[in-house]
Design a protein around this motif. Structure first.
Motif, mmCIF file in Angstrom:
data_model
loop_
_atom_site.group_PDB
_atom_site.id
_atom_site.type_symbol
_atom_site.label_atom_id
_atom_site.label_comp_id
_atom_site.label_asym_id
_atom_site.label_seq_id
_atom_site.Cartn_x
_atom_site.Cartn_y
_atom_site.Cartn_z
ATOM 1 N N ALA A 12 0.831 -1.203 0.000
ATOM 2 C CA ALA A 12 0.000 0.000 0.000
ATOM 3 C C ALA A 12 0.865 1.253 0.000
ATOM 4 O O ALA A 12 1.766 1.404 0.830
ATOM 5 C CB ALA A 12 -0.917 0.001 1.217
ATOM 6 N N GLY A 13 0.614 2.141 -0.954
ATOM 7 C CA GLY A 13 1.330 3.407 -1.027
ATOM 8 C C GLY A 13 2.602 3.373 -1.837
ATOM 9 O O GLY A 13 3.207 4.421 -2.094
ATOM 10 N N SER A 14 3.052 2.185 -2.261
ATOM 11 C CA SER A 14 4.282 2.113 -3.050
ATOM 12 C C SER A 14 4.005 2.449 -4.511
ATOM 13 O O SER A 14 2.868 2.382 -4.978
ATOM 14 C CB SER A 14 4.910 0.725 -2.935
ATOM 15 O OG SER A 14 4.052 -0.266 -3.461
ATOM 16 N N ASP A 15 5.056 2.813 -5.223
ATOM 17 C CA ASP A 15 4.933 3.145 -6.636
ATOM 18 C C ASP A 15 4.673 1.888 -7.461
ATOM 19 O O ASP A 15 4.902 0.756 -7.019
ATOM 20 C CB ASP A 15 6.214 3.815 -7.138
ATOM 21 C CG ASP A 15 6.352 5.254 -6.677
ATOM 22 O OD1 ASP A 15 5.348 5.823 -6.207
ATOM 23 O OD2 ASP A 15 7.463 5.799 -6.791
ATOM 24 N N ASP A 44 -7.890 3.535 -9.391
ATOM 25 C CA ASP A 44 -6.575 2.886 -9.375
ATOM 26 C C ASP A 44 -5.678 3.525 -8.326
ATOM 27 O O ASP A 44 -4.940 2.838 -7.609
ATOM 28 C CB ASP A 44 -5.906 2.994 -10.747
ATOM 29 C CG ASP A 44 -6.625 2.209 -11.819
ATOM 30 O OD1 ASP A 44 -6.957 1.034 -11.573
ATOM 31 O OD2 ASP A 44 -6.864 2.766 -12.910
ATOM 32 N N GLU A 45 -5.761 4.845 -8.214
ATOM 33 C CA GLU A 45 -4.934 5.559 -7.246
ATOM 34 C C GLU A 45 -5.388 5.256 -5.817
ATOM 35 O O GLU A 45 -4.562 5.081 -4.910
ATOM 36 C CB GLU A 45 -4.989 7.062 -7.525
ATOM 37 C CG GLU A 45 -4.035 7.905 -6.688
ATOM 38 C CD GLU A 45 -2.567 7.586 -6.942
ATOM 39 O OE1 GLU A 45 -1.735 8.054 -6.141
ATOM 40 O OE2 GLU A 45 -2.240 6.869 -7.905
ATOM 41 N N THR A 46 -6.691 5.186 -5.609
ATOM 42 C CA THR A 46 -7.220 4.838 -4.287
ATOM 43 C C THR A 46 -6.742 3.453 -3.873
ATOM 44 O O THR A 46 -6.334 3.222 -2.726
ATOM 45 C CB THR A 46 -8.759 4.885 -4.297
ATOM 46 O OG1 THR A 46 -9.177 6.203 -4.651
ATOM 47 C CG2 THR A 46 -9.332 4.529 -2.931
ATOM 48 N N ILE A 47 -6.778 2.521 -4.818
ATOM 49 C CA ILE A 47 -6.319 1.158 -4.545
ATOM 50 C C ILE A 47 -4.823 1.147 -4.267
ATOM 51 O O ILE A 47 -4.356 0.504 -3.319
ATOM 52 C CB ILE A 47 -6.676 0.243 -5.733
ATOM 53 C CG1 ILE A 47 -8.192 0.011 -5.759
ATOM 54 C CG2 ILE A 47 -5.923 -1.071 -5.676
ATOM 55 C CD1 ILE A 47 -8.709 -0.498 -7.072
ATOM 56 N N ARG A 48 -4.052 1.858 -5.090
ATOM 57 C CA ARG A 48 -2.593 1.893 -4.897
ATOM 58 C C ARG A 48 -2.224 2.394 -3.511
ATOM 59 O O ARG A 48 -1.293 1.896 -2.869
ATOM 60 C CB ARG A 48 -1.942 2.789 -5.968
ATOM 61 C CG ARG A 48 -0.415 2.784 -5.935
ATOM 62 C CD ARG A 48 0.182 3.810 -6.878
ATOM 63 N NE ARG A 48 -0.055 5.170 -6.436
ATOM 64 C CZ ARG A 48 0.672 5.788 -5.496
ATOM 65 N NH1 ARG A 48 1.675 5.161 -4.896
ATOM 66 N NH2 ARG A 48 0.391 7.034 -5.154
ATOM 67 N N LYS A 49 -2.963 3.361 -3.034
ATOM 68 C CA LYS A 49 -2.662 3.943 -1.723
ATOM 69 C C LYS A 49 -3.178 3.106 -0.553
ATOM 70 O O LYS A 49 -2.950 3.444 0.603
ATOM 71 C CB LYS A 49 -3.257 5.351 -1.641
ATOM 72 C CG LYS A 49 -2.533 6.366 -2.513
ATOM 73 C CD LYS A 49 -3.153 7.750 -2.374
ATOM 74 C CE LYS A 49 -2.386 8.790 -3.162
ATOM 75 N NZ LYS A 49 -3.023 10.135 -3.070
ATOM 76 N N GLY A 50 -3.912 2.025 -0.861
ATOM 77 C CA GLY A 50 -4.418 1.180 0.215
ATOM 78 C C GLY A 50 -5.744 1.639 0.764
ATOM 79 O O GLY A 50 -6.114 1.262 1.895
ATOM 80 N N GLY A 51 -6.484 2.427 -0.012
ATOM 81 C CA GLY A 51 -7.749 2.971 0.469
ATOM 82 C C GLY A 51 -8.933 2.048 0.318
ATOM 83 O O GLY A 51 -10.071 2.453 0.554
ATOM 84 N N SER A 53 -10.194 -2.460 0.422
ATOM 85 C CA SER A 53 -9.888 -3.757 1.046
ATOM 86 C C SER A 53 -9.087 -4.665 0.118
ATOM 87 O O SER A 53 -8.777 -5.808 0.472
ATOM 88 C CB SER A 53 -11.194 -4.460 1.432
ATOM 89 O OG SER A 53 -12.010 -4.657 0.283
ATOM 90 N N VAL A 54 -8.732 -4.188 -1.072
ATOM 91 C CA VAL A 54 -7.989 -4.993 -2.038
ATOM 92 C C VAL A 54 -6.614 -5.341 -1.475
ATOM 93 O O VAL A 54 -5.922 -4.502 -0.905
ATOM 94 C CB VAL A 54 -7.848 -4.231 -3.374
ATOM 95 C CG1 VAL A 54 -6.948 -4.998 -4.333
ATOM 96 C CG2 VAL A 54 -9.212 -4.023 -4.008
ATOM 97 N N ALA A 55 -6.218 -6.599 -1.651
ATOM 98 C CA ALA A 55 -4.951 -7.075 -1.093
ATOM 99 C C ALA A 55 -3.787 -6.815 -2.048
ATOM 100 O O ALA A 55 -3.977 -6.561 -3.244
ATOM 101 C CB ALA A 55 -5.063 -8.566 -0.796
ATOM 102 N N PHE A 56 -2.586 -6.893 -1.510
ATOM 103 C CA PHE A 56 -1.352 -6.702 -2.273
ATOM 104 C C PHE A 56 -0.540 -7.993 -2.223
ATOM 105 O O PHE A 56 -0.719 -8.798 -1.312
ATOM 106 C CB PHE A 56 -0.544 -5.540 -1.684
ATOM 107 C CG PHE A 56 -1.233 -4.208 -1.777
ATOM 108 C CD1 PHE A 56 -1.075 -3.404 -2.882
ATOM 109 C CD2 PHE A 56 -2.061 -3.775 -0.749
ATOM 110 C CE1 PHE A 56 -1.727 -2.177 -2.976
ATOM 111 C CE2 PHE A 56 -2.720 -2.555 -0.830
ATOM 112 C CZ PHE A 56 -2.543 -1.757 -1.933
#
Length: 372
Positions: A12-15, A44-51, A53-56
């Motif tokens: 979450a939050g990484s490039d 996509d930006e919300t997901i990238r930042k961890g906003g 429940s989508v997992a990484f």
């Protein structure tokens, strides 16, 4: 296994990091798509930042356009060489789907945000065998993807695939909110708060539907100028003007019949409800955790106002997206004025430009050899 290059968000939050991945074996109901381009959405930006429940780790992207390379044994609607746009997945079997409202499918969250196939398997793995989640059942930030048949929409062979991926989400959401959700009568009035991709798509749709007063509200003069070009009959810079008073002035004290908020900002959403005329309808469409305070008696009941929920434009992608392509070809939905193209390796810059508002709709060109 098919080797692909994909933009992966590992934490979450990484490039985004371009990584070599492997695609799993194709299921009978899947299609192998060579991606040409993908729009970048604020989701996509919300997901990238961890906003969410989508997992990484995950391969984001959900506004893809590409060419079918191979189809599974159970696929009936597509063949190699077809040009396709990708949108959300839906089951096709639940009550909502059967009623023609797949955007509120009973399994929508599972199919689009769980990050795995229906049987729990993953479509992407890295070189170490670590499974990588997908998004919306297709993950368009990849050179190839395995896509369920229900995600795909066939488009005309003469259309430029570099341009049309955003029809699968952002432009579908804005236009569909008006066309399918609000269904404005010809000659009615509408106010749209926020002139990003969704808001401008809503305005273009309002013009198509014959609204006589289309009011764009934003805090950026440059975007308001673009809104005029795309169909706004009036603009309000809410940084320097009171939007409630201005709407009253424009509508001779009556208020607007319809309003759309694309900002998700609490005071703005409340204003979008306030500016309605008696019997007016408000559609808040931003994915936001913000609330608004509503007093049912005074805010809704006594004036006969209502609020409606509209997700993904309440459209059936296989019908709505070809319709938007048709409008574009006719010059009535000129969404190409909102886009800027980026190379795949510049995806992080595209994300930054989108967040700062420098660009309304970034499109990542994944296959630079494609030409039309």
């Amino acid at each position: 296994m098919t080797k692909v290059k994909a933009a992966v968000v590992n934490t979450a939050g990484s490039d985004y990091v371009l990584e070599d991945l492997e695609l799993a074996e194709m299921h009978p109901d899947e299609v192998l798509v060579k991606m040409v381009a993908s729009g970048m959405c604020m989701s996509d930006e919300t997901i990238r930042k961890g906003g969410t429940s989508v997992a990484f780790p995950i391969v984001p992207g959900h506004e893809g356009a590409g060419i079918v390379e191979k189809v599974g044994s159970a696929v009936k609607m597509f063949k190699p060489g077809d040009q396709v746009v990708m949108s959300y997945a839906y089951c096709g079997q639940c009550q909502s789907c059967r009623k023609g409202r797949p955007a509120i499918c009973d399994d929508w969250m599972k199919l689009n945000f769980l990050g795995v196939r229906e049987d729990g398997s993953h479509t992407f793995h890295n070189n170490n065998g670590t499974p990588i989640k997908n998004l919306y059942g297709h993950s368009s930030f990849s050179t190839h993807s395995l896509v369920h048949e229900s995600n795909l929409i066939k488009v005309d062979q003469d259309i430029d695939l570099r341009l049309i991926g955003p029809l699968g989400c952002g432009f579908l959401t804005g236009s569909g909110t008006v066309i399918n959700g609000l269904k404005p009568e010809s000659g009615s009035s509408i106010a749209v708060f926020g002139t990003g991709a969704v808001g401008l798509a809503a305005m273009m749709a309002a013009k198509i539907e014959g609204c006589s007063k289309i009011i764009a509200i934003d805090i950026h003069d440059s975007r308001l100028e673009l809104a005029k070009e795309l169909g706004a009959t009036h603009t309000i810079n809410s940084k320097i003007e009171d939007p409630i008073a201005k709407v009253q002035e424009i509508t001779n004290g009556k208020g607007v019949t319809y309003s759309v908020d694309t900002t998700g900002v609490s005071p703005v959403m409340k204003t979008a409800l306030t500016v309605l005329s008696k019997g007016g309808v408000f559609a808040p469409v931003a994915i936001s955790k913000n609330n608004i305070e509503v007093i049912p008696t005074t805010d809704l009941i006594m004036a006969g106002k209502s609020m409606i929920g509209v997700v993904m434009g309440d459209g059936i992608p296989q019908l709505s997206i070809p319709q938007l392509v048709k409008f574009y070809k006719e010059g009535r939905f000129p969404f190409d004025k909102l886009v800027k193209f980026y190379k795949f390796e510049d995806i992080n810059q595209a994300a930054k430009d989108s967040v700062t508002g420098q660009v309304i709709k970034p499109i990542i060109i994944i296959d630079e050899a494609y030409s039309k």
